[in-house]
Motif scaffolding. Structure first.
Motif, PDB file in Angstrom:
ATOM      1  N   GLN A 108       0.848  -1.195   0.000  1.00 50.18           N
ATOM      2  CA  GLN A 108       0.000   0.000   0.000  1.00 50.18           C
ATOM      3  C   GLN A 108       0.882   1.243   0.000  1.00 50.18           C
ATOM      4  OE1 GLN A 108      -3.152  -0.316  -0.309  1.00 50.18           O
ATOM      5  NE2 GLN A 108      -4.232   1.458   0.496  1.00 50.18           N
ATOM      6  N   VAL A 109       0.549   2.192  -0.866  1.00 53.03           N
ATOM      7  CA  VAL A 109       1.294   3.436  -0.974  1.00 53.03           C
ATOM      8  C   VAL A 109       0.322   4.592  -0.806  1.00 53.03           C
ATOM      9  CG1 VAL A 109       2.650   4.917  -2.493  1.00 53.03           C
ATOM     10  CG2 VAL A 109       3.026   2.448  -2.492  1.00 53.03           C
ATOM     11  N   GLN A 110       0.698   5.561  -0.007  1.00 53.51           N
ATOM     12  CA  GLN A 110      -0.089   6.796   0.112  1.00 53.51           C
ATOM     13  C   GLN A 110       0.699   7.934  -0.504  1.00 53.51           C
ATOM     14  OE1 GLN A 110      -0.983   6.974   4.361  1.00 53.51           O
ATOM     15  NE2 GLN A 110      -3.012   6.149   3.952  1.00 53.51           N
ATOM     16  N   LEU A 111       0.010   8.737  -1.298  1.00 52.29           N
ATOM     17  CA  LEU A 111       0.651   9.811  -2.043  1.00 52.29           C
ATOM     18  C   LEU A 111       0.042  11.151  -1.635  1.00 52.29           C
ATOM     19  CD1 LEU A 111       0.480   8.101  -5.553  1.00 52.29           C
ATOM     20  CD2 LEU A 111       2.419   8.114  -3.984  1.00 52.29           C
ATOM     21  N   VAL A 112       0.893  12.139  -1.409  1.00 48.85           N
ATOM     22  CA  VAL A 112       0.420  13.472  -1.018  1.00 48.85           C
ATOM     23  C   VAL A 112       1.114  14.503  -1.901  1.00 48.85           C
ATOM     24  CG1 VAL A 112       0.233  15.174   0.818  1.00 48.85           C
ATOM     25  CG2 VAL A 112       0.036  12.727   1.354  1.00 48.85           C
ATOM     26  N   GLU A 113       0.314  15.191  -2.712  1.00 49.14           N
ATOM     27  CA  GLU A 113       0.858  16.238  -3.582  1.00 49.14           C
ATOM     28  C   GLU A 113       0.890  17.578  -2.859  1.00 49.14           C
ATOM     29  OE1 GLU A 113      -1.908  13.714  -6.330  1.00 49.14           O
ATOM     30  OE2 GLU A 113      -1.957  14.560  -4.306  1.00 49.14           O
ATOM     31  N   SER A 114       1.807  18.434  -3.293  1.00 49.24           N
ATOM     32  CA  SER A 114       1.892  19.796  -2.784  1.00 49.24           C
ATOM     33  C   SER A 114       2.557  20.662  -3.841  1.00 49.24           C
ATOM     34  CB  SER A 114       2.677  19.846  -1.475  1.00 49.24           C
ATOM     35  OG  SER A 114       4.002  19.398  -1.679  1.00 49.24           O
ATOM     36  N   GLY A 115       2.497  21.976  -3.645  1.00 43.23           N
ATOM     37  CA  GLY A 115       3.198  22.890  -4.527  1.00 43.23           C
ATOM     38  C   GLY A 115       2.325  23.617  -5.533  1.00 43.23           C
ATOM     39  N   GLY A 116       1.041  23.296  -5.563  1.00 36.64           N
ATOM     40  CA  GLY A 116       0.160  23.988  -6.488  1.00 36.64           C
ATOM     41  C   GLY A 116      -0.082  25.424  -6.047  1.00 36.64           C
ATOM     42  N   GLY A 117      -0.732  26.194  -6.929  1.00 44.04           N
ATOM     43  CA  GLY A 117      -1.033  27.571  -6.595  1.00 44.04           C
ATOM     44  C   GLY A 117      -1.440  28.368  -7.804  1.00 44.04           C
ATOM     45  N   LEU A 118      -1.449  29.686  -7.635  1.00 39.57           N
ATOM     46  CA  LEU A 118      -1.817  30.616  -8.704  1.00 39.57           C
ATOM     47  C   LEU A 118      -0.553  31.261  -9.247  1.00 39.57           C
ATOM     48  CD1 LEU A 118      -3.939  32.284 -10.276  1.00 39.57           C
ATOM     49  CD2 LEU A 118      -3.958  33.863  -8.319  1.00 39.57           C
ATOM     50  N   VAL A 119      -0.407  31.249 -10.558  1.00 37.88           N
ATOM     51  CA  VAL A 119       0.776  31.813 -11.196  1.00 37.88           C
ATOM     52  C   VAL A 119       0.353  32.495 -12.493  1.00 37.88           C
ATOM     53  CG1 VAL A 119       1.315  29.670 -12.433  1.00 37.88           C
ATOM     54  CG2 VAL A 119       3.154  31.282 -11.890  1.00 37.88           C
ATOM     55  N   GLN A 120       1.107  33.490 -12.901  1.00 39.77           N
ATOM     56  CA  GLN A 120       0.809  34.177 -14.156  1.00 39.77           C
ATOM     57  C   GLN A 120       1.351  33.399 -15.350  1.00 39.77           C
ATOM     58  OE1 GLN A 120       2.418  38.157 -13.646  1.00 39.77           O
ATOM     59  NE2 GLN A 120       0.450  38.913 -12.914  1.00 39.77           N
ATOM     60  N   THR A 121       0.795  33.684 -16.507  1.00 41.03           N
ATOM     61  CA  THR A 121       1.296  33.082 -17.757  1.00 41.03           C
ATOM     62  C   THR A 121       2.798  33.320 -17.880  1.00 41.03           C
ATOM     63  OG1 THR A 121      -0.820  33.341 -18.877  1.00 41.03           O
ATOM     64  CG2 THR A 121       1.133  33.148 -20.258  1.00 41.03           C
ATOM     65  N   GLY A 122       3.509  32.250 -18.213  1.00 46.08           N
ATOM     66  CA  GLY A 122       4.957  32.319 -18.340  1.00 46.08           C
ATOM     67  C   GLY A 122       5.708  31.993 -17.073  1.00 46.08           C
ATOM     68  N   GLY A 123       4.994  31.863 -15.975  1.00 45.02           N
ATOM     69  CA  GLY A 123       5.621  31.572 -14.701  1.00 45.02           C
ATOM     70  C   GLY A 123       5.942  30.099 -14.526  1.00 45.02           C
ATOM     71  N   SER A 124       6.452  29.786 -13.333  1.00 44.76           N
ATOM     72  CA  SER A 124       6.875  28.422 -13.028  1.00 44.76           C
ATOM     73  C   SER A 124       6.322  27.970 -11.679  1.00 44.76           C
ATOM     74  CB  SER A 124       8.408  28.341 -12.969  1.00 44.76           C
ATOM     75  OG  SER A 124       8.989  28.663 -14.208  1.00 44.76           O
ATOM     76  N   LEU A 125       6.148  26.668 -11.558  1.00 49.50           N
ATOM     77  CA  LEU A 125       5.797  26.028 -10.299  1.00 49.50           C
ATOM     78  C   LEU A 125       6.500  24.683 -10.241  1.00 49.50           C
ATOM     79  CD1 LEU A 125       1.914  26.500  -9.926  1.00 49.50           C
ATOM     80  CD2 LEU A 125       3.664  27.518  -8.458  1.00 49.50           C
TER      81      LEU A 125
END
Length: 124
Positions: free
Chosen positions: A1-18
């Motif tokens: 069994q594996v549990q996965l937790v994502e993070s790092g999302g958000g609001l960014v302008q066109t051309g930006g990075s995440l």
């Protein structure tokens, strides 16, 4: 069994990075093929990128090739998705997925474990 937790999302302008992260539980992370998928409102969940258990092989959807990079750190049980030159059409909930496999996996049904998702919004 594996549990996965994502993070790092958000609001960014066109051309930006995440950079998205997906932390996995368990002691055998280095035996799992990992992938990133995304789902925009009213659309099917679609493949974004995948990486083999060693990290030696990667594969990308045409829509993100050259802009996104998938990587993994098996010592940290984490897979990453570096997203550059973001466009409004990249707006979606991003999910990471895992399967015990040596192969590169690009289809939803091939994965056994999924995270809860993280929202990415790119403003124009």
């Amino acid at each position: 069994q594996v549990q996965l937790v994502e993070s790092g999302g958000g609001l960014v302008q066109t051309g930006g990075s995440l950079r998205l992260s997906c932390a996995a539980s368990g002691r055998t992370f280095n035996r799992y093929a990992m992938g990133w998928f995304r789902q925009a409102p009213g659309k099917e969940r679609e493949f974004v990128a995948a990486i083999s258990w060693s990290g030696g092989n990667t594969y990308y959807a045409d829509s993100v090739k050259g802009r996104f990079t998938i990587s993994r750190d098996n010592a940290k049980n984490t897979v990453y998705l570096q997203m550059n030159s973001l466009k409004p059409e990249d707006t979606a909930v991003y999910y990471c997925a895992a399967r015990l496999s040596k192969d590169i996996l690009t289809r939803r049904f091939e994965y056994d474990y999924w995270g809860q998702g993280t929202q990415v919004t790119v403003s124009s």
